[in-house]
Design a protein around this motif. Structure first.
Motif, PDB file in Angstrom:
ATOM      1  N   THR A  65      27.175  47.092  15.240  1.00  0.00           N
ATOM      2  CA  THR A  65      26.027  47.967  15.152  1.00  0.00           C
ATOM      3  C   THR A  65      24.937  47.143  14.583  1.00  0.00           C
ATOM      4  N   GLN A  66      23.796  47.371  15.112  1.00  0.00           N
ATOM      5  CA  GLN A  66      22.488  46.942  14.787  1.00  0.00           C
ATOM      6  C   GLN A  66      21.269  48.055  14.862  1.00  0.00           C
TER       7      GLN A  66
ATOM      8  N   LEU B  88      34.114  51.285  13.643  1.00  0.00           N
ATOM      9  CA  LEU B  88      33.326  50.231  12.675  1.00  0.00           C
ATOM     10  C   LEU B  88      34.345  49.538  11.615  1.00  0.00           C
ATOM     11  N   THR B  89      33.905  48.665  11.173  1.00  0.00           N
ATOM     12  CA  THR B  89      34.795  47.942  10.108  1.00  0.00           C
ATOM     13  C   THR B  89      34.497  48.408   8.709  1.00  0.00           C
ATOM     14  N   GLU B  90      33.520  49.016   8.536  1.00  0.00           N
ATOM     15  CA  GLU B  90      33.093  49.778   7.329  1.00  0.00           C
ATOM     16  C   GLU B  90      32.534  51.063   7.388  1.00  0.00           C
TER      17      GLU B  90
ATOM     18  N   ASN C 210      23.553  46.416   9.784  1.00  0.00           N
ATOM     19  CA  ASN C 210      24.352  45.779  10.655  1.00  0.00           C
ATOM     20  C   ASN C 210      25.884  45.948  10.205  1.00  0.00           C
ATOM     21  N   ILE C 211      26.626  46.455  11.078  1.00  0.00           N
ATOM     22  CA  ILE C 211      28.081  46.669  10.805  1.00  0.00           C
ATOM     23  C   ILE C 211      29.130  46.289  11.851  1.00  0.00           C
ATOM     24  N   PRO C 212      29.950  45.456  11.807  1.00  0.00           N
ATOM     25  CA  PRO C 212      30.869  44.631  12.762  1.00  0.00           C
ATOM     26  C   PRO C 212      31.771  45.786  13.424  1.00  0.00           C
ATOM     27  N   LEU C 213      31.845  45.775  14.590  1.00  0.00           N
ATOM     28  CA  LEU C 213      33.053  46.524  15.258  1.00  0.00           C
ATOM     29  C   LEU C 213      34.337  46.158  14.812  1.00  0.00           C
ATOM     30  N   LYS C 214      35.371  46.697  15.231  1.00  0.00           N
ATOM     31  CA  LYS C 214      36.754  46.237  14.791  1.00  0.00           C
ATOM     32  C   LYS C 214      37.075  45.189  15.993  1.00  0.00           C
TER      33      LYS C 214
ATOM     34  N   SER D  64      26.343  53.905  18.785  1.00  0.00           N
ATOM     35  CA  SER D  64      27.255  53.157  17.897  1.00  0.00           C
ATOM     36  C   SER D  64      27.139  53.519  16.522  1.00  0.00           C
ATOM     37  N   GLU D  65      26.650  54.933  16.310  1.00  0.00           N
ATOM     38  CA  GLU D  65      26.139  55.223  14.787  1.00  0.00           C
ATOM     39  C   GLU D  65      27.280  55.493  13.952  1.00  0.00           C
ATOM     40  N   SER D  66      27.008  55.497  12.656  1.00  0.00           N
ATOM     41  CA  SER D  66      27.911  55.780  11.554  1.00  0.00           C
ATOM     42  C   SER D  66      28.182  57.259  11.596  1.00  0.00           C
ATOM     43  N   ARG D  67      28.824  57.624  10.589  1.00  0.00           N
ATOM     44  CA  ARG D  67      28.891  59.361  10.401  1.00  0.00           C
ATOM     45  C   ARG D  67      27.823  59.912  10.048  1.00  0.00           C
ATOM     46  N   LEU D  68      26.661  59.099   9.450  1.00  0.00           N
ATOM     47  CA  LEU D  68      25.472  59.777   9.219  1.00  0.00           C
ATOM     48  C   LEU D  68      24.791  60.440  10.222  1.00  0.00           C
ATOM     49  N   ALA D  69      24.547  59.897  11.264  1.00  0.00           N
ATOM     50  CA  ALA D  69      23.844  60.250  12.467  1.00  0.00           C
ATOM     51  C   ALA D  69      24.769  61.472  13.118  1.00  0.00           C
TER      52      ALA D  69
END
Length: 376
Positions: free
Chosen positions: A37-38, A333-335, A20-24, A303-308
């Motif tokens: 993101t969940q 993403l905030t992180e 889980n990463i909060p959005l800005k 809402s993926e990170s750079r990984l996907a």
């Protein structure tokens, strides 16, 4: 690390994480609002020391999955794949599909992890495994989420100032409001910058026709999913009555959907998302159908990170029919817990990596803080 023959490679352990990463700021579309993101992360270990990492992002109002359900389904799929050969990707897909219908998003995380292992085993980046070259330039749009015309115009102006050459605009309200949104944006955004609009199924058929006709003078590159995803017959009607090209998104779950839409002549473009179709294996099938039908595709995301999204870019490097890129979710993403992977530059430019497999991983310190379960 000892070399293990192809036929002897086995999956020894699978880790499943909740990420889980909060959005800005909240991201609003006609179907709902996302505040964090969940996502679900899959890490597959093998008996030769290689491991593969995959990630997926569930949008319940689009794919019908949530993180909690994915966590349980992932445990079932992990039990199915444990001790199997990770390089036999088609067989692993067939087993997952036979075990449970749908659930393409969580299956996409397993798919990415399997391709990551194959690339590392062969010491090749995924794009090379798929016959491609890392010789393209990529540029993502930036998305204006659904708000008042004034707020959307302000955000679009900020994206123009940041140098993004394409701006995506979320629509899907009533006719008056959506037309006012585009008019307000065009007052502050140069007409040379194409607008990519996305109604996320928010319009009725006649409203869609009326709105798209009204928006024709505003340099709209295409419109994604104007009406309910099940209504492909009406999508044909909209396409025939409007000059703005139509892109199918939610209506394409897998390659079977792509074939049906292409056969009907329902759209000008496909929007391919690994999380929506089940991963790279089935995305390749969609691209093959599109290429045979003369339909180009956009590479999109949830809402993926750079990984996907790095995994998705390997697909883009391997297939020329991908012409547009909607890969802005990491910028929201905030992180950023990803090590390696695609690099995001100014002006929306994105560079793909050349390391074996996906070429991206998650920071071990970050992973250590996440809720997880292990199947072995």
């Amino acid at each position: 690390m000892n070399f293990t023959p192809f036929h002897s490679l086995r999956i020894t352990k699978i880790e499943i994480f909740k990420m889980n990463i909060p959005l800005k700021e909240p991201f609003v579309i006609s179907l709902g609002t996302v505040r964090e993101t969940q996502n679900t992360v899959i890490k597959i270990h093998t008996n030769n020391g290689f491991y593969g990492v995959g990630e997926c992002s569930p949008y319940p109002f689009i794919v019908g999955e949530i993180q909690a359900s994915q966590f349980e389904i992932a445990k079932m799929l992990a039990q199915l794949l444990i001790h199997k050969n990770p390089l036999e990707i088609e067989s692993r897909h067939n087993e997952m599909d036979q075990a449970i219908w749908g659930n393409f998003t969580i299956k996409s995380a397993f798919d990415i992890a399997l391709y990551d292992i194959m690339g590392k085993y062969c010491q090749l980046p995924i794009y090379a495994l798929l016959g491609g070259k890392n010789d393209k330039s990529y540029c993502t749009n930036m998305t204006v989420s659904l708000q008042s015309p004034e707020k959307m115009a302000q955000k679009a102006s900020e994206f123009q100032s940041a140098g993004f050459p394409f701006i995506k605009v979320k629509l899907g309200g009533n006719s008056h409001e959506d037309i006012a949104r585009i008019q307000a944006i065009r007052k502050v955004v140069d007409n040379k910058i194409p607008l990519r609009v996305d109604a996320n199924q928010g319009w009725e058929v006649q409203s869609a026709i009326a709105i798209l006709r009204e928006l024709t003078p505003y340099h709209i590159a295409y419109c994604e999913e104007p009406i309910s995803k099940w209504n492909a017959n009406a999508l044909v009607q909209i396409r025939n009555k409007c000059d703005i090209p139509i892109m199918a998104d939610e209506s394409i779950g897998d390659h079977h959907d792509a074939f049906r839409l292409a056969q009907m002549g329902a759209c000008d473009y496909f929007n391919i998302k690994l999380a929506k179709c089940g991963g790279l294996f089935k995305a390749l099938k969609i691209l093959e159908i599109g290429e045979a039908a003369g339909i180009k595709s956009q590479l999109g995301g949830m809402s993926e990170s750079r990984l996907a999204l790095t995994a998705g870019l390997h697909l883009a490097a391997a297939r020329k029919s991908l012409f547009a890129y909607d890969l802005d979710s990491p910028l929201m993403l905030t992180e950023d817990p990803v090590i390696g992977g695609a690099i995001y530059h100014k002006n929306g430019q994105v560079t793909l990596c050349n390391e074996p497999g996906v070429g991206a991983d998650l920071d071990p310190g970050f992973l250590s803080k996440l809720e997880k379960t292990i199947v072995e």
